[in-house]
Design an enzyme around this catalytic site. Structure first.
Site, PDB file in Angstrom:
ATOM      1  N   ARG A   8      82.411  74.669 -19.801  1.00 20.88           N
ATOM      2  CA  ARG A   8      82.889  75.360 -21.002  1.00 20.88           C
ATOM      3  C   ARG A   8      82.085  74.864 -22.197  1.00 20.88           C
ATOM      4  O   ARG A   8      81.752  73.674 -22.292  1.00 20.88           O
ATOM      5  CB  ARG A   8      84.372  75.074 -21.222  1.00 20.88           C
ATOM      6  CG  ARG A   8      84.957  75.815 -22.417  1.00 20.88           C
ATOM      7  CD  ARG A   8      86.418  75.459 -22.620  1.00 20.88           C
ATOM      8  NE  ARG A   8      86.956  76.088 -23.831  1.00 20.88           N
ATOM      9  CZ  ARG A   8      88.151  75.837 -24.345  1.00 20.88           C
ATOM     10  NH1 ARG A   8      88.949  74.954 -23.737  1.00 20.88           N
ATOM     11  NH2 ARG A   8      88.549  76.442 -25.442  1.00 20.88           N
ATOM     12  N   HIS A   9      81.743  75.772 -23.098  1.00 20.59           N
ATOM     13  CA  HIS A   9      80.942  75.390 -24.266  1.00 20.59           C
ATOM     14  C   HIS A   9      81.601  74.250 -25.026  1.00 20.59           C
ATOM     15  O   HIS A   9      82.826  74.058 -24.995  1.00 20.59           O
ATOM     16  CB  HIS A   9      80.736  76.587 -25.186  1.00 20.59           C
ATOM     17  CG  HIS A   9      82.013  77.113 -25.791  1.00 20.59           C
ATOM     18  ND1 HIS A   9      82.635  76.520 -26.867  1.00 20.59           N
ATOM     19  CD2 HIS A   9      82.780  78.182 -25.451  1.00 20.59           C
ATOM     20  CE1 HIS A   9      83.725  77.194 -27.177  1.00 20.59           C
ATOM     21  NE2 HIS A   9      83.845  78.202 -26.334  1.00 20.59           N
ATOM     22  N   GLY A  10      80.779  73.486 -25.748  1.00 22.30           N
ATOM     23  CA  GLY A  10      81.305  72.436 -26.599  1.00 22.30           C
ATOM     24  C   GLY A  10      82.124  73.011 -27.744  1.00 22.30           C
ATOM     25  O   GLY A  10      82.145  74.226 -27.985  1.00 22.30           O
ATOM     26  N   GLN A  11      82.801  72.135 -28.441  1.00 24.50           N
ATOM     27  CA  GLN A  11      83.652  72.557 -29.554  1.00 24.50           C
ATOM     28  C   GLN A  11      82.885  73.469 -30.513  1.00 24.50           C
ATOM     29  O   GLN A  11      81.778  73.159 -30.940  1.00 24.50           O
ATOM     30  CB  GLN A  11      84.156  71.334 -30.320  1.00 24.50           C
ATOM     31  CG  GLN A  11      85.090  71.671 -31.467  1.00 24.50           C
ATOM     32  CD  GLN A  11      85.327  70.481 -32.386  1.00 24.50           C
ATOM     33  OE1 GLN A  11      84.408  69.998 -33.056  1.00 24.50           O
ATOM     34  NE2 GLN A  11      86.554  69.974 -32.400  1.00 24.50           N
ATOM     35  N   SER A  12      83.479  74.600 -30.858  1.00 20.90           N
ATOM     36  CA  SER A  12      82.873  75.511 -31.827  1.00 20.90           C
ATOM     37  C   SER A  12      83.534  75.334 -33.191  1.00 20.90           C
ATOM     38  O   SER A  12      84.583  74.695 -33.321  1.00 20.90           O
ATOM     39  CB  SER A  12      83.027  76.966 -31.366  1.00 20.90           C
ATOM     40  OG  SER A  12      84.364  77.413 -31.571  1.00 20.90           O
ATOM     41  N   ARG A  60      77.517  79.938 -28.803  1.00 17.83           N
ATOM     42  CA  ARG A  60      78.111  78.636 -28.460  1.00 17.83           C
ATOM     43  C   ARG A  60      77.938  78.289 -26.987  1.00 17.83           C
ATOM     44  O   ARG A  60      77.764  77.122 -26.638  1.00 17.83           O
ATOM     45  CB  ARG A  60      79.584  78.597 -28.866  1.00 17.83           C
ATOM     46  CG  ARG A  60      80.481  79.662 -28.242  1.00 17.83           C
ATOM     47  CD  ARG A  60      81.817  79.684 -28.979  1.00 17.83           C
ATOM     48  NE  ARG A  60      82.814  80.574 -28.408  1.00 17.83           N
ATOM     49  CZ  ARG A  60      82.931  81.870 -28.694  1.00 17.83           C
ATOM     50  NH1 ARG A  60      82.065  82.445 -29.524  1.00 17.83           N
ATOM     51  NH2 ARG A  60      83.892  82.594 -28.157  1.00 17.83           N
ATOM     52  N   HIS A  89      88.455  88.809 -25.007  1.00 19.25           N
ATOM     53  CA  HIS A  89      88.502  89.525 -26.284  1.00 19.25           C
ATOM     54  C   HIS A  89      89.933  89.431 -26.823  1.00 19.25           C
ATOM     55  O   HIS A  89      90.875  89.892 -26.172  1.00 19.25           O
ATOM     56  CB  HIS A  89      88.100  90.984 -26.061  1.00 19.25           C
ATOM     57  CG  HIS A  89      87.818  91.757 -27.301  1.00 19.25           C
ATOM     58  ND1 HIS A  89      88.675  91.800 -28.372  1.00 19.25           N
ATOM     59  CD2 HIS A  89      86.760  92.542 -27.643  1.00 19.25           C
ATOM     60  CE1 HIS A  89      88.169  92.572 -29.313  1.00 19.25           C
ATOM     61  NE2 HIS A  89      87.005  93.030 -28.900  1.00 19.25           N
ATOM     62  N   TYR A  90      90.080  88.853 -28.002  1.00 15.89           N
ATOM     63  CA  TYR A  90      91.420  88.635 -28.540  1.00 15.89           C
ATOM     64  C   TYR A  90      91.939  89.786 -29.399  1.00 15.89           C
ATOM     65  O   TYR A  90      92.976  89.651 -30.062  1.00 15.89           O
ATOM     66  CB  TYR A  90      91.465  87.321 -29.329  1.00 15.89           C
ATOM     67  CG  TYR A  90      91.708  86.129 -28.437  1.00 15.89           C
ATOM     68  CD1 TYR A  90      92.962  85.882 -27.883  1.00 15.89           C
ATOM     69  CD2 TYR A  90      90.666  85.261 -28.107  1.00 15.89           C
ATOM     70  CE1 TYR A  90      93.182  84.803 -27.047  1.00 15.89           C
ATOM     71  CE2 TYR A  90      90.881  84.169 -27.275  1.00 15.89           C
ATOM     72  CZ  TYR A  90      92.143  83.945 -26.751  1.00 15.89           C
ATOM     73  OH  TYR A  90      92.346  82.881 -25.916  1.00 15.89           O
ATOM     74  N   ARG A 115      99.107  83.117 -23.463  1.00 14.03           N
ATOM     75  CA  ARG A 115      99.270  82.464 -22.166  1.00 14.03           C
ATOM     76  C   ARG A 115      99.765  83.352 -21.038  1.00 14.03           C
ATOM     77  O   ARG A 115      99.724  82.933 -19.874  1.00 14.03           O
ATOM     78  CB  ARG A 115     100.231  81.281 -22.316  1.00 14.03           C
ATOM     79  CG  ARG A 115      99.647  80.143 -23.138  1.00 14.03           C
ATOM     80  CD  ARG A 115      98.358  79.651 -22.522  1.00 14.03           C
ATOM     81  NE  ARG A 115      97.774  78.532 -23.246  1.00 14.03           N
ATOM     82  CZ  ARG A 115      96.568  78.048 -22.996  1.00 14.03           C
ATOM     83  NH1 ARG A 115      95.832  78.582 -22.058  1.00 14.03           N
ATOM     84  NH2 ARG A 115      96.091  77.035 -23.698  1.00 14.03           N
ATOM     85  N   HIS A 179      82.994  80.205 -21.122  1.00 11.89           N
ATOM     86  CA  HIS A 179      84.127  80.066 -22.034  1.00 11.89           C
ATOM     87  C   HIS A 179      85.410  79.782 -21.253  1.00 11.89           C
ATOM     88  O   HIS A 179      85.481  80.009 -20.045  1.00 11.89           O
ATOM     89  CB  HIS A 179      84.268  81.348 -22.850  1.00 11.89           C
ATOM     90  CG  HIS A 179      83.006  81.742 -23.540  1.00 11.89           C
ATOM     91  ND1 HIS A 179      82.728  81.412 -24.845  1.00 11.89           N
ATOM     92  CD2 HIS A 179      81.911  82.416 -23.081  1.00 11.89           C
ATOM     93  CE1 HIS A 179      81.523  81.872 -25.172  1.00 11.89           C
ATOM     94  NE2 HIS A 179      81.013  82.481 -24.116  1.00 11.89           N
ATOM     95  N   GLY A 180      86.422  79.323 -21.977  1.00  5.35           N
ATOM     96  CA  GLY A 180      87.652  78.931 -21.319  1.00  5.35           C
ATOM     97  C   GLY A 180      88.213  79.984 -20.389  1.00  5.35           C
ATOM     98  O   GLY A 180      88.540  79.706 -19.236  1.00  5.35           O
TER      99      GLY A 180
END
Length: 238
Positions: A8-12, A60, A89-90, A115, A179-180
């Site tokens: 997973r990418h590092g903190q963005s 990221r 996609h949120y 969740r 990504h997560g």
């Protein structure tokens, strides 16, 4: 035997600001860069020789792959980028602060959007600041306006089966820097988890998850390379 490394990418910057990021192209923080570099150092220490890297089209994740591969001494590894490995996609939550959103809609509702396995947030309003239809990275693609984890899996799975699984079947060692939620979709596929089980799986930023696979691409062992930042993993089927 095939080996898979999920990173997973590092903190963005928006991780730091506690905002719903999704497809917005946010860069890494200094801490995120350090996490990616440490991931690469751990990959090198584990003696892993990567044959190919897959990543999303978001900065990221791409920069995480570059930093990790450089730290592992393997910058030369071929890399494939595809939007199907993008974060979930949120929708209409994109760009909002998570705490403020909980205050507005109620913590229980936001928890459902974040969740639940198959309940997406409200759709993104067309033509707004975060409308990605004009982005050339997605030219010709039919884009979602919101996604649940289930619909994220629906776009990740065909890509996995067509592009990634065949490389693993050829006994390659692959790095997937993504990504997560796109990585959770892969974990669901590999470990055969149901919707209820996968929503409880957390994947920490910048910590390589090493998964050994058998010839049928079933996990035989799995561990995070940084044990101090590890999260619980699904059980390996016997």
């Amino acid at each position: 035997m095939p080996t898979l490394i999920l990173l997973r990418h590092g903190q963005s910057q928006w991780n730091l600001e506690d905002r719903f990021t999704g497809w917005v192209d946010v860069d890494l923080t200094a801490e995120g860069e350090a996490q990616a570099i440490k991931g690469g150092v751990l990959i090198k220490a584990a003696g892993l020789a990567i044959d190919r890297c897959f990543t999303s089209v978001l900065t990221r994740a791409i920069r995480t792959s570059w930093l990790a591969l450089a730290a592992a001494g393997q910058s030369f590894v071929p890399e494939v980028k595809d939007w199907r490995l993008n974060e979930r996609h949120y929708g209409g939550l994109t760009g909002l602060n998570k705490t403020d959103t909980a205050a507005r809609y109620g913590a229980d509702q936001v928890k459902i959007w974040r969740r639940s396995y198959d309940i997406p947030p409200p759709p993104l309003t067309p033509g707004g600041e975060f409308d990605f239809d004009g982005d050339r990275r997605y030219a010709g693609a039919v884009l979602p306006d919101t996604e649940s984890l289930a619909s994220t899996l629906a776009r990740v799975q065909p890509y996995w089966e067509a592009k990634i699984a065949p490389r693993l079947a050829a006994s390659e060692t692959l790095l997937v820097a993504a990504h997560g939620n796109s990585l959770r979709a892969i974990v669901k596929l590999l470990f055969g988890l149901n919707g209820e089980a996968i929503v409880g799986v957390e994947i920490p930023t910048g910590n390589p998850l090493l998964i050994d696979l058998d010839a049928a691409l079933r996990p035989t062992a799995a561990r995070y390379l940084d044990a101090t930042r590890a999260q619980p993993l699904p059980p390996i089927a016997s």
